[in-house]
Design a protein around this motif. Structure first.
Motif, mmCIF file in Angstrom:
data_model
loop_
_atom_site.group_PDB
_atom_site.id
_atom_site.type_symbol
_atom_site.label_atom_id
_atom_site.label_comp_id
_atom_site.label_asym_id
_atom_site.label_seq_id
_atom_site.Cartn_x
_atom_site.Cartn_y
_atom_site.Cartn_z
ATOM 1 N N ARG A 1 0.829 -1.210 0.000
ATOM 2 C CA ARG A 1 0.000 0.000 0.000
ATOM 3 C C ARG A 1 0.863 1.259 0.000
ATOM 4 N NH1 ARG A 1 -4.528 -0.402 4.519
ATOM 5 N NH2 ARG A 1 -5.070 1.611 3.547
ATOM 6 N N LYS A 2 2.170 1.098 -0.105
ATOM 7 C CA LYS A 2 3.064 2.245 -0.192
ATOM 8 C C LYS A 2 3.048 2.769 -1.620
ATOM 9 C CE LYS A 2 7.761 3.813 0.778
ATOM 10 N NZ LYS A 2 7.258 5.012 1.479
ATOM 11 N N ALA A 3 2.826 4.079 -1.778
ATOM 12 C CA ALA A 3 2.580 4.640 -3.105
ATOM 13 C C ALA A 3 3.841 4.980 -3.881
ATOM 14 C CB ALA A 3 1.708 5.893 -2.992
ATOM 15 N N ASP A 4 4.926 5.355 -3.192
ATOM 16 C CA ASP A 4 6.124 5.819 -3.905
ATOM 17 C C ASP A 4 7.221 4.762 -3.866
ATOM 18 O OD1 ASP A 4 6.138 6.370 -1.089
ATOM 19 O OD2 ASP A 4 8.000 7.490 -1.378
ATOM 20 N N ALA A 5 8.022 4.739 -4.912
ATOM 21 C CA ALA A 5 9.161 3.833 -4.992
ATOM 22 C C ALA A 5 10.262 4.505 -5.820
ATOM 23 C CB ALA A 5 8.748 2.504 -5.634
ATOM 24 N N PRO A 6 11.507 4.443 -5.384
ATOM 25 C CA PRO A 6 11.949 3.844 -4.121
ATOM 26 C C PRO A 6 11.542 4.707 -2.933
ATOM 27 C CG PRO A 6 13.791 4.932 -5.178
ATOM 28 C CD PRO A 6 12.644 5.006 -6.151
ATOM 29 N N SER A 7 11.689 4.161 -1.752
ATOM 30 C CA SER A 7 11.280 4.879 -0.550
ATOM 31 C C SER A 7 12.208 6.069 -0.309
ATOM 32 C CB SER A 7 11.326 3.946 0.662
ATOM 33 O OG SER A 7 12.667 3.593 0.972
ATOM 34 N N GLY A 8 11.688 7.067 0.383
ATOM 35 C CA GLY A 8 12.516 8.205 0.760
ATOM 36 C C GLY A 8 13.685 7.796 1.635
ATOM 37 N N THR A 9 13.489 6.780 2.462
ATOM 38 C CA THR A 9 14.567 6.289 3.320
ATOM 39 C C THR A 9 15.704 5.731 2.488
ATOM 40 O OG1 THR A 9 12.981 5.743 5.059
ATOM 41 C CG2 THR A 9 15.127 4.674 5.166
ATOM 42 N N CYS A 10 15.369 4.968 1.464
ATOM 43 C CA CYS A 10 16.396 4.372 0.604
ATOM 44 C C CYS A 10 17.150 5.460 -0.154
ATOM 45 C CB CYS A 10 15.733 3.391 -0.357
ATOM 46 S SG CYS A 10 16.898 2.298 -1.216
ATOM 47 N N ILE A 11 16.426 6.450 -0.644
ATOM 48 C CA ILE A 11 17.067 7.569 -1.346
ATOM 49 C C ILE A 11 18.005 8.312 -0.395
ATOM 50 C CG2 ILE A 11 16.647 9.800 -2.438
ATOM 51 C CD1 ILE A 11 14.038 8.613 -3.550
ATOM 52 N N LYS A 12 17.541 8.553 0.838
ATOM 53 C CA LYS A 12 18.374 9.235 1.819
ATOM 54 C C LYS A 12 19.648 8.444 2.097
ATOM 55 C CE LYS A 12 19.393 12.160 5.148
ATOM 56 N NZ LYS A 12 19.879 13.520 4.862
ATOM 57 N N THR A 13 19.546 7.119 2.203
ATOM 58 C CA THR A 13 20.723 6.280 2.434
ATOM 59 C C THR A 13 21.714 6.430 1.286
ATOM 60 O OG1 THR A 13 19.306 4.675 3.591
ATOM 61 C CG2 THR A 13 21.506 3.948 2.970
ATOM 62 N N ALA A 14 21.198 6.389 0.051
ATOM 63 C CA ALA A 14 22.067 6.555 -1.116
ATOM 64 C C ALA A 14 22.748 7.924 -1.096
ATOM 65 C CB ALA A 14 21.254 6.382 -2.393
ATOM 66 N N GLU A 15 22.001 8.954 -0.725
ATOM 67 C CA GLU A 15 22.570 10.304 -0.697
ATOM 68 C C GLU A 15 23.713 10.406 0.314
ATOM 69 O OE1 GLU A 15 18.538 12.805 -1.941
ATOM 70 O OE2 GLU A 15 19.101 12.600 0.171
ATOM 71 N N LEU A 16 23.552 9.773 1.474
ATOM 72 C CA LEU A 16 24.608 9.799 2.475
ATOM 73 C C LEU A 16 25.854 9.078 1.981
ATOM 74 C CD1 LEU A 16 22.466 9.123 5.677
ATOM 75 C CD2 LEU A 16 23.642 11.243 5.100
ATOM 76 N N MET A 17 25.673 7.978 1.258
ATOM 77 C CA MET A 17 26.813 7.268 0.679
ATOM 78 C C MET A 17 27.477 8.098 -0.414
ATOM 79 S SD MET A 17 24.964 3.511 0.474
ATOM 80 C CE MET A 17 26.303 2.708 -0.426
ATOM 81 N N GLU A 18 26.680 8.850 -1.140
ATOM 82 C CA GLU A 18 27.198 9.646 -2.249
ATOM 83 C C GLU A 18 27.896 10.922 -1.797
ATOM 84 O OE1 GLU A 18 23.710 8.190 -5.388
ATOM 85 O OE2 GLU A 18 23.488 10.027 -4.216
ATOM 86 N N ASP A 19 27.741 11.278 -0.535
ATOM 87 C CA ASP A 19 28.407 12.470 -0.019
ATOM 88 C C ASP A 19 29.926 12.388 -0.141
ATOM 89 O OD1 ASP A 19 26.107 13.839 0.592
ATOM 90 O OD2 ASP A 19 26.108 13.326 2.726
ATOM 91 N N LEU A 20 30.445 11.175 -0.310
ATOM 92 C CA LEU A 20 31.884 11.005 -0.500
ATOM 93 C C LEU A 20 32.348 11.564 -1.838
ATOM 94 C CD1 LEU A 20 32.229 7.337 0.802
ATOM 95 C CD2 LEU A 20 33.129 9.382 1.916
ATOM 96 N N GLY A 21 31.419 11.694 -2.785
ATOM 97 C CA GLY A 21 31.774 12.204 -4.102
ATOM 98 C C GLY A 21 32.385 11.174 -5.026
ATOM 99 N N LYS A 22 32.291 9.893 -4.680
ATOM 100 C CA LYS A 22 32.885 8.846 -5.507
ATOM 101 C C LYS A 22 31.838 8.180 -6.401
ATOM 102 C CE LYS A 22 33.892 4.874 -3.459
ATOM 103 N NZ LYS A 22 34.444 3.907 -2.479
#
Length: 293
Positions: free
Chosen positions: A185-206
């Motif tokens: 019943r979740k309407a959006d994909a991927p979840s905001g949590t998953c996107i946030k996790t990816a963004e934190l990993m991407e903060d390294l700039g690699k």
């Protein structure tokens, strides 16, 4: 003859009024948990319950959720409820405004957040689906209005710890993929949590996942969503799930997996209440529970 006057008794401490809270999506799965948590918290007071479920207008939200009568009627009038909540605390002073906790739908979350700020009500947003440009717009609006707010993709402390561990591991691994699993019943994909996790990993700039072969999907989308960094995000939607996330790293001869499982929505309530208690002192709009811990 020496006269003396008796010292005046110390002034009684001024009672701190409870935090006035409005819950949007009050009859939904997450909203219902928030209503229960707010009514059980001695420093909070439920003043509004917004929900658009047909046939529920005017019903007592407590009776609808099996909590007993709370004398708070369900309403579909979002702006009217915010206006009433704002007026109820208008003389309470700085840092004593009402708080909106929103668990509704990605289609309305931007308007809800902007509307709360416009009425001087501090938004605590658990609804995901806000785009980066929308977050930037809301942050600017909150700054101009001097209204603190929080957009929290996930209120679980355990998930914040997973995200921090993933960001740390990303320094040492060049290959990683993320999978999030939610109820259907979740309407959006991927979840905001998953996107946030990816963004934190991407903060390294690699860049991640350097190509080893020219891939070809024989079924469109089977390799997940591809971000500019090279990270791939996969989404699963099934009944029986609540909210789960896995980050898998790979290197020569090993894999390293981080996983968080939400078994019950009550796991989010400590994070919700923490945010409700702190949001009125924020200087503007913040994104992510880690900013409050």
């Amino acid at each position: 003859m020496t006269s003396s006057t008796a010292a005046a008794p110390p002034a009684a401490p001024t009672a701190v009024p409870p935090i006035a809270v409005v819950v949007a999506g009050a009859l939904g799965r997450m909203g219902a948990e928030v209503v229960k948590a707010v009514t059980a918290a001695p420093d909070c007071r439920l003043v509004g319950a917004i929900d658009s479920t047909p046939g529920k207008e005017g019903a007592d939200v407590g009776l609808e959720l099996g909590l007993g009568e709370l004398e708070v009627a369900v309403t579909a009038d979002f702006e009217g409820c915010l206006c009433q909540a704002s007026q109820a605390v208008r003389s309470a002073g700085p840092g004593q405004g009402a708080v909106l906790v929103d668990f509704t739908h990605p289609k309305v979350v931007f308007e809800h957040t902007r509307g709360a700020i416009a009425y001087g009500v501090h938004p605590v947003i658990g609804t995901t689906g806000l785009r980066p440009e929308q977050l930037a717009d809301l942050a600017t609006f909150a700054d101009k209005a001097s209204v603190g707010g929080a957009v929290i993709p996930n209120f679980s402390v355990g998930m914040v710890l997973l995200q921090q561990a993933a960001a740390a591991a990303a320094r040492f691994y060049d290959c990683a993929e993320l999978t999030e699993l939610h109820h259907n019943r979740k309407a959006d994909a991927p979840s905001g949590t998953c996107i946030k996790t990816a963004e934190l990993m991407e903060d390294l700039g690699k860049a991640f996942n350097p190509a080893e072969v020219e891939e070809q999907e024989t079924l469109a989308g089977c390799r997940g969503g591809l971000r500019e960094s090279g990270l791939r995000l996969h989404s699963v939607r099934l009944p029986g799930l609540v909210a789960h996330q896995e980050v898998m790293f790979g290197a020569a001869g090993e894999t390293y997996t981080l996983r968080h499982d939400t078994i019950d929505r009550s796991a989010y309530m400590p994070g919700v209440l923490l945010t409700v208690r702190r949001v009125r002192q924020l200087p503007g709009l913040v994104y992510g529970l880690e900013r409050l811990l």
